[in-house]
Write a protein that holds these residues in place. Structure first.
Motif, mmCIF file in Angstrom:
data_model
loop_
_atom_site.group_PDB
_atom_site.id
_atom_site.type_symbol
_atom_site.label_atom_id
_atom_site.label_comp_id
_atom_site.label_asym_id
_atom_site.label_seq_id
_atom_site.Cartn_x
_atom_site.Cartn_y
_atom_site.Cartn_z
ATOM 1 N N ASP A 2 -7.843 -26.056 8.673
ATOM 2 C CA ASP A 2 -6.966 -25.739 7.546
ATOM 3 C C ASP A 2 -6.106 -24.503 7.793
ATOM 4 N N ASP A 3 -6.565 -23.592 8.641
ATOM 5 C CA ASP A 3 -5.805 -22.359 8.875
ATOM 6 C C ASP A 3 -4.841 -22.475 10.052
ATOM 7 N N ALA A 4 -4.616 -23.680 10.541
ATOM 8 C CA ALA A 4 -3.715 -23.875 11.681
ATOM 9 C C ALA A 4 -2.260 -23.866 11.225
ATOM 10 N N THR A 5 -1.405 -23.258 12.026
ATOM 11 C CA THR A 5 0.041 -23.333 11.841
ATOM 12 C C THR A 5 0.582 -24.352 12.825
ATOM 13 N N VAL A 6 1.340 -25.316 12.323
ATOM 14 C CA VAL A 6 1.801 -26.438 13.134
ATOM 15 C C VAL A 6 3.298 -26.318 13.378
ATOM 16 N N VAL A 7 3.683 -26.447 14.631
ATOM 17 C CA VAL A 7 5.091 -26.488 15.024
ATOM 18 C C VAL A 7 5.337 -27.852 15.656
ATOM 19 N N VAL A 8 6.155 -28.667 14.989
ATOM 20 C CA VAL A 8 6.496 -29.997 15.504
ATOM 21 C C VAL A 8 7.951 -29.955 15.944
ATOM 22 N N ALA A 9 8.191 -30.300 17.202
ATOM 23 C CA ALA A 9 9.544 -30.193 17.747
ATOM 24 C C ALA A 9 9.854 -31.394 18.621
ATOM 25 N N GLY A 10 11.107 -31.796 18.595
ATOM 26 C CA GLY A 10 11.560 -32.867 19.473
ATOM 27 C C GLY A 10 11.822 -32.325 20.860
ATOM 28 N N LEU A 11 10.793 -32.274 21.670
ATOM 29 C CA LEU A 11 10.894 -31.695 23.007
ATOM 30 C C LEU A 11 11.183 -32.785 24.027
ATOM 31 N N GLY A 12 12.457 -33.015 24.271
ATOM 32 C CA GLY A 12 12.859 -33.975 25.278
ATOM 33 C C GLY A 12 13.832 -35.007 24.757
ATOM 34 N N HIS A 13 14.960 -35.142 25.438
ATOM 35 C CA HIS A 13 15.890 -36.216 25.131
ATOM 36 C C HIS A 13 15.388 -37.511 25.765
ATOM 37 N N VAL A 14 15.701 -38.616 25.148
ATOM 38 C CA VAL A 14 15.312 -39.913 25.688
ATOM 39 C C VAL A 14 16.577 -40.742 25.918
ATOM 40 N N GLU A 15 16.527 -41.582 26.924
ATOM 41 C CA GLU A 15 17.637 -42.469 27.265
ATOM 42 C C GLU A 15 18.943 -41.707 27.470
ATOM 43 N N GLU A 16 18.814 -40.465 27.973
ATOM 44 C CA GLU A 16 19.980 -39.646 28.324
ATOM 45 C C GLU A 16 20.925 -39.419 27.145
ATOM 46 N N ARG A 17 20.379 -39.384 25.939
ATOM 47 C CA ARG A 17 21.180 -39.083 24.747
ATOM 48 C C ARG A 17 20.947 -37.622 24.366
ATOM 49 N N ALA A 18 21.990 -36.815 24.496
ATOM 50 C CA ALA A 18 21.880 -35.380 24.209
ATOM 51 C C ALA A 18 22.030 -35.144 22.711
ATOM 52 N N GLU A 19 21.024 -35.541 21.952
ATOM 53 C CA GLU A 19 21.068 -35.424 20.496
ATOM 54 C C GLU A 19 20.388 -34.138 20.044
ATOM 55 N N ALA A 20 20.731 -33.703 18.836
ATOM 56 C CA ALA A 20 20.007 -32.604 18.209
ATOM 57 C C ALA A 20 18.659 -33.122 17.728
ATOM 58 N N MET A 21 17.623 -32.350 17.960
ATOM 59 C CA MET A 21 16.274 -32.764 17.626
ATOM 60 C C MET A 21 15.829 -32.183 16.281
#
Length: 469
Positions: free
Chosen positions: A258-277
């Motif tokens: 319960d005391d964990a801080t979670v950071v979820v991030a889009g780490l990595g582009h797929v199919e060579e699409r340089a999108e904002a994560m």
């Protein structure tokens, strides 16, 4: 005899260009440029472990709107945990920019561990293609699962690969130092734990050694359990999921303390699409009313860049600032608290802002080269026409400012005009690419007019010139 009109024209052009750049600097300093209000103090360090979950290809399009109180919106599922985290915590668009425009998952994790842009030659990454083209030993793919060898409670990254990446970083001018995150945590009396090979690239120290490494407990792989059994001695925990696997995020978060801080991030582009994560930071104890995130390096609401994650993790883990120069980013902080109840609306305002900005960044990357090319082409045609007309005109009489100098100033104003168009939410308009092109052209016109509108356009140490026909 008076100085020639041509020489004075060149002087006027130079002064006009300098004025345009000075104007951009002043506007950025006073806050007209695309930046957020001064961010408040960063939140206090997390009371418990900091868990970073990297999801390749995680864009905001994959995060559904939070179900509202009337039962509208998507049906409840395991994936609904991610929009809940975003609604209750901090949300932002993440600019995933490593050494290359397209940043693979391995490059993103190595950058997180270094605090500055870094690159690998793991199979599927840009440097792997460069290695193959150079005719080296690229015939044998470098796979993440082959890079990390468990040793006792920890692991070690393949020595040859780590040395190759270190040498590549040293040849670049960014000052990248691999292993900065782990070294900072070790210096603070703690450690970084990794739960899969990709995460190990960020958890390794400067020598490529991972203090704590557990497989089959969270992360990727057929033998991975839904949630990791966290290493008790470490403050930071890193794990990755399969591409765009939002349900895995829900399963991981469900098993965390319960005391964990979670950071979820889009780490990595797929199919060579340089999108904002997508980026979500959910601190322990977060409930209703999340907030937009920013950082000192972007200074724009709802915008964080990849190198900011290293500083963010160090801050949440309790490492005292200032961080070393190798950490290029700054911690993500909340701009403002959400003004709406996350339980009563499908999507809180700060999440909507992150969605819109991420879509705009992705669209800008795809459409900006065409827009700027079209604008430059139009101005180039005008410049050629002005040069041809100028050669046909007779000299010796007073006339207006030559069109060549005006058009040249407009061409030089394109970079500044593009920068100043950033604050306008053109991506929210029905025809966003057209709106961007019109915005740049309008700004080019304003800057050019201002450059030639006052006495500063004349040569300051000579009498008012007579422009040739």
């Amino acid at each position: 005899m008076a100085r020639s009109g041509q020489g004075r024209g060149a002087t006027g052009l130079a002064l006009g260009v300098l004025l345009v750049w000075l104007l951009a600097a002043v506007l950025a300093a006073v806050g007209v440029a695309p930046r957020a209000q001064a961010p408040p103090a960063a939140p206090p360090p997390a009371p418990g472990p900091v868990v970073v979950v990297g999801v390749p290809g995680l864009t905001w399009d994959l995060v559904p709107a939070l179900q509202d109180g009337n039962g509208d919106g998507p049906a409840p599922s395991a994936a609904s945990a991610l929009p809940t985290l975003a609604a209750e915590g901090g949300a932002a668009a993440l600019v995933l920019r490593g050494i290359h425009e397209t940043t693979c998952a391995a490059d993103a994790w190595l950058t997180l561990g270094a605090g500055q842009r870094a690159a690998t030659d793991v199979d599927g990454c840009v440097d792997a293609e460069l290695r193959d083209g150079a005719g080296t030993d690229g015939s044998v793919p470098v796979l993440p699962e082959d890079l990390v060898e468990p040793q006792g409670d920890g692991a070690v990254v393949d020595a040859a690969s780590w040395a190759r990446w270190t040498n590549q970083a040293a040849r670049r001018s960014l000052g990248t130092e691999l292993g900065t995150l782990a070294d900072q945590m070790l210096g603070d009396g703690s450690c970084v734990a990794a739960y899969d090979p990709l995460a190990a690239l960020a958890a390794a120290d400067a020598d490529g050694r991972v203090s704590a490494y557990r497989t089959g407990a969270g992360g990727q792989g057929d033998d991975a359990s839904p949630s990791p059994d966290l290493v008790a001695d470490c403050s930071v925990h890193l794990l990755s999921t399969a591409p765009a696997d939002t349900e895995a995020v829900a399963e991981i978060v469900e098993g965390l303390p319960d005391d964990a801080t979670v950071v979820v991030a889009g780490l990595g582009h797929v199919e060579e699409r340089a999108e904002a994560m997508a980026l979500v930071v959910h601190a322990a104890g977060s409930s209703e009313g999340g907030s937009a995130l920013t950082s000192g390096s972007t200074q724009q609401r709802s915008l964080v860049q990849l190198t900011d994650l290293t500083a963010t993790v160090l801050h949440l883990a309790g490492v005292e600032e200032p961080f070393p120069d190798a950490v290029a980013g700054q911690p993500a902080v909340a701009v403002e608290e959400g003004s709406r109840d996350a339980a009563d609306v499908p999507d809180p305002g700060h999440v909507e802002d992150a969605r819109a900005l991420a879509a705009g960044i992705t669209l800008a990357k795809a459409g900006a080269p065409w827009v700027l090319g079209a604008v430059a082409a139009v101005l180039l045609v005008l410049l050629v026409v002005s040069v041809v007309r100028g050669r046909r005109q007779r000299t010796g009489s007073r006339t207006r400012i030559p069109g060549t100098a005006v058009v040249a100033t407009a061409v030089m104003a394109i970079p500044v005009a593009t920068f100043l168009t950033g604050p306008v939410p053109w991506w929210e308009l029905p025809l966003p690419v057209t709106a961007l092109a019109v915005g740049v052209l309008v700004m080019v016109g304003l800057l050019t007019a201002l450059s030639w509108a006052g006495p500063w356009r004349w040569y300051p140490w000579a009498r008012r010139p007579s422009w040739p026909r």
